[in-house]
Scaffold this active site. Structure first.
Site, short mmCIF file in Angstrom:
data_model
loop_
_atom_site.label_atom_id
_atom_site.label_comp_id
_atom_site.label_asym_id
_atom_site.label_seq_id
_atom_site.Cartn_x
_atom_site.Cartn_y
_atom_site.Cartn_z
N HIS A 27 0.77 -1.19 -0.02
CA HIS A 27 0.01 0.02 -0.04
C HIS A 27 0.99 1.16 -0.01
CE1 HIS A 27 -3.85 -2.04 0.73
NE2 HIS A 27 -3.31 -3.14 1.30
N ARG A 80 -1.56 15.78 2.56
CA ARG A 80 -2.42 16.80 2.23
C ARG A 80 -2.32 17.84 1.13
NH1 ARG A 80 -3.10 19.31 8.72
NH2 ARG A 80 -3.49 17.11 9.45
N ASP A 147 -7.60 1.04 -5.22
CA ASP A 147 -8.69 0.41 -4.52
C ASP A 147 -9.69 1.15 -3.98
OD1 ASP A 147 -7.32 1.37 -2.19
OD2 ASP A 147 -7.61 -0.54 -1.16
N GLY A 181 -9.63 -2.38 3.12
CA GLY A 181 -10.15 -2.09 4.50
C GLY A 181 -10.71 -3.28 5.17
N GLU A 211 -8.94 -12.14 4.38
CA GLU A 211 -7.82 -11.57 5.49
C GLU A 211 -8.34 -11.46 6.65
OE1 GLU A 211 -6.94 -7.52 5.16
OE2 GLU A 211 -5.05 -7.70 6.09
N1 LIG Z 1 -4.08 -5.04 5.19
C1 LIG Z 1 -4.78 -4.33 4.77
N2 LIG Z 1 -6.24 -5.02 4.55
C2 LIG Z 1 -7.02 -4.20 3.85
N3 LIG Z 1 -6.83 -2.73 3.69
C3 LIG Z 1 -5.59 -2.19 4.06
C4 LIG Z 1 -4.65 -2.87 4.63
N4 LIG Z 1 -3.61 -2.25 4.66
C5 LIG Z 1 -3.83 -1.04 4.39
N5 LIG Z 1 -5.00 -1.03 3.79
C6 LIG Z 1 -5.79 0.35 3.21
O1 LIG Z 1 -6.69 0.58 4.08
C7 LIG Z 1 -7.61 1.18 3.44
C8 LIG Z 1 -9.05 1.47 4.21
C9 LIG Z 1 -9.74 2.98 4.27
C10 LIG Z 1 -10.71 2.75 4.85
O2 LIG Z 1 -11.45 1.85 5.22
C11 LIG Z 1 -11.64 4.17 4.96
C12 LIG Z 1 -12.70 4.19 5.57
C13 LIG Z 1 -13.48 5.63 5.92
C14 LIG Z 1 -12.60 6.42 5.47
C15 LIG Z 1 -11.61 6.60 5.01
C16 LIG Z 1 -10.79 7.77 4.48
O3 LIG Z 1 -9.92 7.89 3.53
O4 LIG Z 1 -11.20 8.97 4.98
C17 LIG Z 1 -10.98 5.20 4.69
C18 LIG Z 1 -8.10 0.33 2.19
O5 LIG Z 1 -8.51 1.00 1.08
C19 LIG Z 1 -6.74 -0.25 1.93
O6 LIG Z 1 -5.85 0.52 0.87
ZN LIG Z 2 -3.40 -5.04 1.76
#
Ligand SMILES: Nc1ncnc2c1ncn2[C@@H]1O[C@H](CCC(=O)c2cccc(C(=O)O)c2)[C@@H](O)[C@H]1O
Ligand SMILES: [Zn+2]
Length: 351
Positions: A27, A80, A147, A181, A211
């Site tokens: 990521h 930002r 993603d 996520g 996962e």
């Molecule tokens: N091991 C992982 N397994 C899964 N995902 C992983 C992992 N590692 C990193 N991610 C990342 O985490 C993001 C999650 C972002 C998310 O849920 C969210 C929800 C509400 C608001 C916002 C915002 O930005 O305001 C974001 C995913 O899109 C993914 O790219």
């Molecule tokens: Zn991942």
């Protein structure tokens, strides 16, 4: 390590450090080094992210997957401006190049940046500028996976699909479409229309699945999202029929061992199912996910795999080639890295 001696009894780190590699599951924001995170945190003193790289080790210790996502988003909040995006991307490429990564598919969540008021065209220009600079300066080829942050709802899915398919916006380096996520309470089938659009626009389908939930999520990813590779797929081991299906269809798994321990998806490395995947004949690739947040890097993940799978140099070279085979590089690009792996390994093993 002495050349020519069996790796099994030796330290694999030196061989791995020079081995040409491909990284398929990493990521963008999750690759920010402690130095970059602390630099960005110092620029934005309203953030709760520590500015001291030593304090980051504690900050990056997670109680569960939800805690990991909470911390992850606090780092997302530090990015930002388009210049932050360019700097992060360029530095990530430098870290990959240092590990002899020749090719990487970097997962980016563009919605997280556009919703934080970074202009979409400036965002795309920043990642593309860093991609071209990295290729010219380090020789590392970067490609993008955009993603959907599943938990953010269908508006985020719609926006991600638009950014990935609109010819006026989508960047040249984009090759695939993902879904990340939390999985609990975020059923995969609802994202089918967005994956359909992305696939119709020529992108490859690479959702996270299995996962933090069971094999049924992997089935959903295959059936509804037409997954060509599975992000993690860890819990596939619970369903022998799924293992058979993944092996038969040659659907690779993007395995990230240390990540699964850090987010507490798996209890210990010794309990990680990667060995069962190999035994089932599945194309296993080894990846780092969010390396600094999990106190790892790709080289360390290969060392972990060497231990769990009892691999010697040839075994590690085969693992590196799995990632090349499973990548979305063209055939000529794949052949170049495979040759490099062979030449390096033969040179290492020569008496
Ligand atoms: N091991 C992982 N397994 C899964 N995902 C992983 C992992 N590692 C990193 N991610 C990342 O985490 C993001 C999650 C972002 C998310 O849920 C969210 C929800 C509400 C608001 C916002 C915002 O930005 O305001 C974001 C995913 O899109 C993914 O790219
Ligand atoms: Zn991942």
């Amino acid at each position: 390590m002495t050349r020519g001696e069996p790796l099994r009894t030796q330290d694999p780190h030196a061989f791995i450090a020079g081995l040409p590699k491909a990284e398929l599951h990493v990521h963008h924001v999750g690759s920010a080094s402690p130095r970059i995170v602390s630099e960005l945190a110092a620029r934005h003193p309203d953030s709760k992210v520590p500015t001291d790289p030593e304090a980051l080790v504690d900050y990056f210790t997670f109680t569960d997957f939800a805690h990991f996502i909470e911390v992850y988003l606090s780092v997302v909040d530090l990015i930002r401006t388009p210049e932050d995006v360019r700097l992060l991307t360029y530095e990530v490429a430098r870290d990959l190049a240092r590990q002899q990564v020749r090719y990487a598919e970097l997962t980016i969540t563009p919605w997280s940046s556009t919703r934080r008021n970074i202009d979409e065209l400036a965002f795309m220009a920043a990642i593309e500028d860093a991609r071209k600079a990295a290729e010219a300066e380090f020789g590392t080829v970067l490609r993008w996976c955009f993603d959907i942050p599943g938990e953010a709802g269908l508006e985020a899915a719609e926006e991600t699909a638009r950014l990935a398919t609109d010819d006026r916006v989508r960047p040249e380096g984009l090759v695939s479409f993902g879904l990340g996520g939390p999985e609990i309470g975020v059923p995969r089938p609802q994202f089918k229309p967005y994956f359909d659009r992305a696939i119709a626009a020529g992108l490859r389908s690479v959702p996270h699945a299995g996962e933090t939930t069971g094999p049924e999520t992997v089935w959903d990813a295959l059936t509804h999202l037409r997954a060509e590779r599975i992000g993690h797929g860890t819990n596939s081991f619970q369903d022998p029929r799924l293992l058979e299906h993944l092996a038969e269809r040659r659907i690779p798994l993007e395995v990230c061992p240390t990540s699964n321990i850090a987010t507490r998806a798996v209890r210990t490395l010794d309990e990680h199912p990667v060995k069962e995947f190999v035994k089932a004949g599945i194309l296993v690739t080894i990846n780092s996910d969010d390396p600094p947040m999990f106190g790892t890097d790709l080289n360390n993940e290969y060392a972990v795999a060497a231990r769990l799978l009892d691999l010697d140099e040839q075994g590690l070279a085969a693992l590196a080639k799995n990632a090349v085979d499973a990548s979305f590089l063209d055939e000529a690009g794949k052949a170049r890295i495979r040759d490099e792996i062979d030449t390096y390994t033969a040179g290492w093993l020569a008496p």
